[in-house]
Design a protein around this motif. Structure first.
Motif, PDB file in Angstrom:
ATOM      1  N   ALA A  99       0.853  -1.187   0.000  1.00  0.00           N
ATOM      2  CA  ALA A  99       0.000   0.000   0.000  1.00  0.00           C
ATOM      3  C   ALA A  99       0.885   1.232   0.000  1.00  0.00           C
ATOM      4  O   ALA A  99       2.037   1.173   0.455  1.00  0.00           O
ATOM      5  CB  ALA A  99      -0.923   0.013   1.226  1.00  0.00           C
ATOM      6  N   PRO A 100       0.406   2.367  -0.514  1.00  0.00           N
ATOM      7  CA  PRO A 100       1.191   3.608  -0.457  1.00  0.00           C
ATOM      8  C   PRO A 100       1.179   4.199   0.948  1.00  0.00           C
ATOM      9  O   PRO A 100       0.181   4.145   1.659  1.00  0.00           O
ATOM     10  CB  PRO A 100       0.465   4.526  -1.448  1.00  0.00           C
ATOM     11  CG  PRO A 100      -0.943   4.020  -1.474  1.00  0.00           C
ATOM     12  CD  PRO A 100      -0.853   2.540  -1.266  1.00  0.00           C
ATOM     13  N   GLY A 173      -3.004   3.824   1.925  1.00  0.00           N
ATOM     14  CA  GLY A 173      -3.882   3.825   0.769  1.00  0.00           C
ATOM     15  C   GLY A 173      -5.330   4.110   1.104  1.00  0.00           C
ATOM     16  O   GLY A 173      -6.230   3.677   0.397  1.00  0.00           O
ATOM     17  N   GLY A 174      -5.576   4.814   2.204  1.00  0.00           N
ATOM     18  CA  GLY A 174      -6.942   5.116   2.638  1.00  0.00           C
ATOM     19  C   GLY A 174      -7.213   4.565   4.015  1.00  0.00           C
ATOM     20  O   GLY A 174      -7.359   5.319   4.984  1.00  0.00           O
ATOM     21  N   ALA A 200       0.700  -6.515  10.379  1.00  0.00           N
ATOM     22  CA  ALA A 200      -0.673  -6.291  10.826  1.00  0.00           C
ATOM     23  C   ALA A 200      -1.351  -7.637  11.035  1.00  0.00           C
ATOM     24  O   ALA A 200      -0.822  -8.677  10.628  1.00  0.00           O
ATOM     25  CB  ALA A 200      -1.432  -5.463   9.786  1.00  0.00           C
ATOM     26  N   PRO A 201      -2.516  -7.655  11.667  1.00  0.00           N
ATOM     27  CA  PRO A 201      -3.259  -8.910  11.762  1.00  0.00           C
ATOM     28  C   PRO A 201      -3.588  -9.467  10.377  1.00  0.00           C
ATOM     29  O   PRO A 201      -3.788  -8.716   9.411  1.00  0.00           O
ATOM     30  CB  PRO A 201      -4.523  -8.515  12.527  1.00  0.00           C
ATOM     31  CG  PRO A 201      -4.111  -7.326  13.334  1.00  0.00           C
ATOM     32  CD  PRO A 201      -3.126  -6.592  12.471  1.00  0.00           C
ATOM     33  N   PHE A 202      -3.651 -10.776  10.269  1.00  0.00           N
ATOM     34  CA  PHE A 202      -3.806 -11.457   8.986  1.00  0.00           C
ATOM     35  C   PHE A 202      -5.044 -10.974   8.236  1.00  0.00           C
ATOM     36  O   PHE A 202      -4.960 -10.540   7.071  1.00  0.00           O
ATOM     37  CB  PHE A 202      -3.891 -12.966   9.239  1.00  0.00           C
ATOM     38  CG  PHE A 202      -3.922 -13.797   7.997  1.00  0.00           C
ATOM     39  CD1 PHE A 202      -2.770 -14.331   7.460  1.00  0.00           C
ATOM     40  CD2 PHE A 202      -5.123 -14.063   7.340  1.00  0.00           C
ATOM     41  CE1 PHE A 202      -2.796 -15.100   6.308  1.00  0.00           C
ATOM     42  CE2 PHE A 202      -5.162 -14.819   6.196  1.00  0.00           C
ATOM     43  CZ  PHE A 202      -3.990 -15.349   5.675  1.00  0.00           C
ATOM     44  N   LEU A 203      -6.199 -11.039   8.858  1.00  0.00           N
ATOM     45  CA  LEU A 203      -7.451 -10.691   8.168  1.00  0.00           C
ATOM     46  C   LEU A 203      -7.526  -9.207   7.853  1.00  0.00           C
ATOM     47  O   LEU A 203      -8.092  -8.804   6.828  1.00  0.00           O
ATOM     48  CB  LEU A 203      -8.648 -11.124   9.011  1.00  0.00           C
ATOM     49  CG  LEU A 203      -8.782 -12.632   9.246  1.00  0.00           C
ATOM     50  CD1 LEU A 203     -10.001 -12.932  10.126  1.00  0.00           C
ATOM     51  CD2 LEU A 203      -8.908 -13.373   7.913  1.00  0.00           C
ATOM     52  N   SER A 204      -6.924  -8.359   8.733  1.00  0.00           N
ATOM     53  CA  SER A 204      -6.920  -6.917   8.445  1.00  0.00           C
ATOM     54  C   SER A 204      -6.079  -6.615   7.218  1.00  0.00           C
ATOM     55  O   SER A 204      -6.463  -5.814   6.359  1.00  0.00           O
ATOM     56  CB  SER A 204      -6.374  -6.142   9.657  1.00  0.00           C
ATOM     57  OG  SER A 204      -7.237  -6.277  10.762  1.00  0.00           O
ATOM     58  N   ALA A 205      -4.930  -7.246   7.111  1.00  0.00           N
ATOM     59  CA  ALA A 205      -4.075  -7.020   5.944  1.00  0.00           C
ATOM     60  C   ALA A 205      -4.774  -7.480   4.671  1.00  0.00           C
ATOM     61  O   ALA A 205      -4.685  -6.825   3.629  1.00  0.00           O
ATOM     62  CB  ALA A 205      -2.744  -7.760   6.126  1.00  0.00           C
ATOM     63  N   ARG A 206      -5.442  -8.608   4.735  1.00  0.00           N
ATOM     64  CA  ARG A 206      -6.129  -9.139   3.552  1.00  0.00           C
ATOM     65  C   ARG A 206      -7.332  -8.270   3.163  1.00  0.00           C
ATOM     66  O   ARG A 206      -7.576  -8.023   1.974  1.00  0.00           O
ATOM     67  CB  ARG A 206      -6.570 -10.577   3.828  1.00  0.00           C
ATOM     68  CG  ARG A 206      -7.415 -11.198   2.735  1.00  0.00           C
ATOM     69  CD  ARG A 206      -6.644 -11.322   1.444  1.00  0.00           C
ATOM     70  NE  ARG A 206      -5.715 -12.451   1.459  1.00  0.00           N
ATOM     71  CZ  ARG A 206      -4.782 -12.648   0.549  1.00  0.00           C
ATOM     72  NH1 ARG A 206      -4.604 -11.746  -0.408  1.00  0.00           N
ATOM     73  NH2 ARG A 206      -3.989 -13.692   0.607  1.00  0.00           N
ATOM     74  N   ARG A 207      -8.062  -7.767   4.132  1.00  0.00           N
ATOM     75  CA  ARG A 207      -9.319  -7.063   3.827  1.00  0.00           C
ATOM     76  C   ARG A 207      -9.128  -5.577   3.569  1.00  0.00           C
ATOM     77  O   ARG A 207      -9.725  -5.025   2.645  1.00  0.00           O
ATOM     78  CB  ARG A 207     -10.293  -7.246   4.992  1.00  0.00           C
ATOM     79  CG  ARG A 207     -11.624  -6.542   4.793  1.00  0.00           C
ATOM     80  CD  ARG A 207     -12.617  -6.957   5.842  1.00  0.00           C
ATOM     81  NE  ARG A 207     -13.895  -6.280   5.675  1.00  0.00           N
ATOM     82  CZ  ARG A 207     -14.971  -6.504   6.440  1.00  0.00           C
ATOM     83  NH1 ARG A 207     -14.896  -7.390   7.422  1.00  0.00           N
ATOM     84  NH2 ARG A 207     -16.087  -5.851   6.236  1.00  0.00           N
ATOM     85  N   PHE A 208      -8.273  -4.910   4.391  1.00  0.00           N
ATOM     86  CA  PHE A 208      -8.217  -3.444   4.332  1.00  0.00           C
ATOM     87  C   PHE A 208      -7.031  -2.898   3.533  1.00  0.00           C
ATOM     88  O   PHE A 208      -7.143  -1.844   2.918  1.00  0.00           O
ATOM     89  CB  PHE A 208      -8.157  -2.861   5.755  1.00  0.00           C
ATOM     90  CG  PHE A 208      -9.358  -3.187   6.594  1.00  0.00           C
ATOM     91  CD1 PHE A 208     -10.623  -2.738   6.224  1.00  0.00           C
ATOM     92  CD2 PHE A 208      -9.234  -3.946   7.739  1.00  0.00           C
ATOM     93  CE1 PHE A 208     -11.734  -3.037   7.000  1.00  0.00           C
ATOM     94  CE2 PHE A 208     -10.336  -4.239   8.522  1.00  0.00           C
ATOM     95  CZ  PHE A 208     -11.583  -3.791   8.157  1.00  0.00           C
ATOM     96  N   PHE A 209      -5.916  -3.594   3.562  1.00  0.00           N
ATOM     97  CA  PHE A 209      -4.691  -2.972   3.070  1.00  0.00           C
ATOM     98  C   PHE A 209      -4.183  -3.561   1.765  1.00  0.00           C
ATOM     99  O   PHE A 209      -3.041  -3.302   1.382  1.00  0.00           O
ATOM    100  CB  PHE A 209      -3.588  -3.089   4.132  1.00  0.00           C
ATOM    101  CG  PHE A 209      -4.000  -2.550   5.475  1.00  0.00           C
ATOM    102  CD1 PHE A 209      -4.523  -1.271   5.585  1.00  0.00           C
ATOM    103  CD2 PHE A 209      -3.885  -3.312   6.616  1.00  0.00           C
ATOM    104  CE1 PHE A 209      -4.910  -0.762   6.810  1.00  0.00           C
ATOM    105  CE2 PHE A 209      -4.269  -2.816   7.851  1.00  0.00           C
ATOM    106  CZ  PHE A 209      -4.786  -1.530   7.952  1.00  0.00           C
TER     107      PHE A 209
END
Length: 407
Positions: A99-100, A173-174, A200-209
């Motif tokens: 991500a930027p 990136g937001g 970061a947490p696994f699911l957070s990285a996959r979903r948000f970033f």
């Protein structure tokens, strides 16, 4: 007892000669024990710096050369393998995105690594500030993160080793994540990949970033990982572990053994095989130098033992002329060298260990005692001294007393 008494008399009759024998053998034993302890310690440190925990880590990734309808490994695969594989100490699942990120003077793309499980073992770094991510945070969608050491230097304007970043929110990136911890530099080469990353947490990285372009098809599911790591017990056969894991992964993916595996089982970033060859070559060089030092020291000890026994030709001839037998003289000299070897070995072993401990404290050298090498040095020097002494005594005993008495 009489033989022991004669041996003690022979050893103490010429104290300087006995002292020279003890010092020569003790120096050989001390040099070898010191070298073996230091080389063993440096070998362990080099192995840790080069490999980290990857020497006994099973890393499962998707094989980019073999397309699979099932896709990369997932958290479900991790749970299944933890049940099926033996000798697994712990495991971690990772997802890698990017991500930027806006820094002090520029915006740059950064690696975001989502972690689940025993992530601290693979990070192999200490905390510079803040705290670790908890297991509850790793299993949820909390937007918290750790910052690598290199990235912290890029972000922290006050250069306070990342302390100023704790509690701040980074815009990736937001979506934002709150910095709860800053890592120190990694202790090993493979773990250095996390120095310039955000964890970061696994699911957070996959979903948000996950900041891939919209034009790129995002086929990865929420539980699919970039790689899985299984930390095995030190004594396991890694080839056997890879075979078992491949068989289980094929079964779950429905891929027969006749086809190429859709998964790879080595970490390409660790370069284990090449580093193993380099370490072995360095170890052979260092042990060759140690062996040469041992041989040189033992040659010196053997020369002193030979000279000391040759000087006793007159004594041996006179004893033979007075009725002593050759067997008794040989036994006495053998016992003398046994006693000298015992004292010299104890002194050399203690001096070698003391020197290694002193070097460890003064210069922070790693030290690991190898008893087998110390025993080899002691037994080799001891045996060589006895053999040379007995040979010289035998030659002296076979010299005619009329000639030997003249010196």
């Amino acid at each position: 007892m009489s033989m022991l008494r004669f041996a003690l008399w022979g050893a103490t009759a010429y104290p300087l000669r006995t002292l020279a024998l003890i010092l020569s053998l003790a120096s050989a034993v001390a040099c070898v024990v010191f070298s073996a302890s230091v080389l063993g310690g440096f070998s362990e440190r080099l192995e840790r710096l080069a490999f980290g925990g990857y020497a006994t880590t099973l890393v499962i990734r998707a094989n980019g050369l073999v397309p699979s309808r099932r896709g990369p490994p997932s958290l479900d695969d991790q749970a299944r393998l933890l049940q099926e594989l033996e000798n697994v100490e712990s495991s971690a699942a990772w997802v890698e995105t990017s991500a930027p990120l806006q820094g002090r003077s520029e915006t740059r793309a950064v690696r975001i690594v989502g972690a689940y499980g025993d992530y601290r073992r693979e990070l192999d770094a200490d905390l510079a500030a803040g705290r670790w991510l908890t297991q509850e945070e790793l299993g949820g969608l909390t937007r918290v993160c750790l910052v690598g050491a290199t990235l912290a230097d890029f972000l922290d304007e006050e250069e306070g080793r990342g302390a100023g970043l704790i509690g701040k929110e980074l815009s990736l990136g937001g979506p934002r994540c709150e910095v709860v911890g800053v890592l120190n530099y990694a202790n090993t080469r493979p773990a250095g990949r996390f120095n310039d990353a955000i964890v970061a947490p696994f699911l957070s990285a996959r979903r948000f970033f996950d900041a891939r372009p919209e034009s790129e098809t995002q086929t990865a599911g929420p539980r699919e990982a970039s790689w899985l790591s299984f930390f095995m017990a030190p004594e396991v056969d890694m080839q056997d572990v890879r075979f078992q894991a491949d068989r289980l992964m094929r079964r779950m993916a429905g891929v027969p053994m006749s086809r190429a595996s859709p998964y790879s089982y080595d970490d390409p970033d660790a370069d284990i095989l090449e580093q193993v060859r380099q370490r072995r070559a360095l170890s052979r060089l260092l042990w060759t130098i140690t062996g040469a030092a041992l041989v040189a020291s033992l040659i010196g000890y053997g020369g002193i033992a030979l000279a000391a026994t040759v000087q006793r030709r007159r004594e041996i001839a006179l004893r033979l002329a007075m009725g002593a037998d050759m067997r008794g003289i040989l036994a006495q000299i053998t016992v003398e060298h046994v006693l000298v070897g015992a004292v010299a070995s104890a002194v050399g072993f203690s001096v070698g260990l003391g020197a290694a401990s002193l070097a460890s404290r003064l210069w922070d050298w790693p030290v690991r005692l190898d008893l087998s090498v110390g025993l080899l040095a002691v037994s080799t020097g001891w045996g060589l001294g006895i053999a040379i002494g007995v040979l010289a005594a035998w030659r002296a005993a076979n010299t005619p007393p009329s000639i030997a008495a003249k010196g």
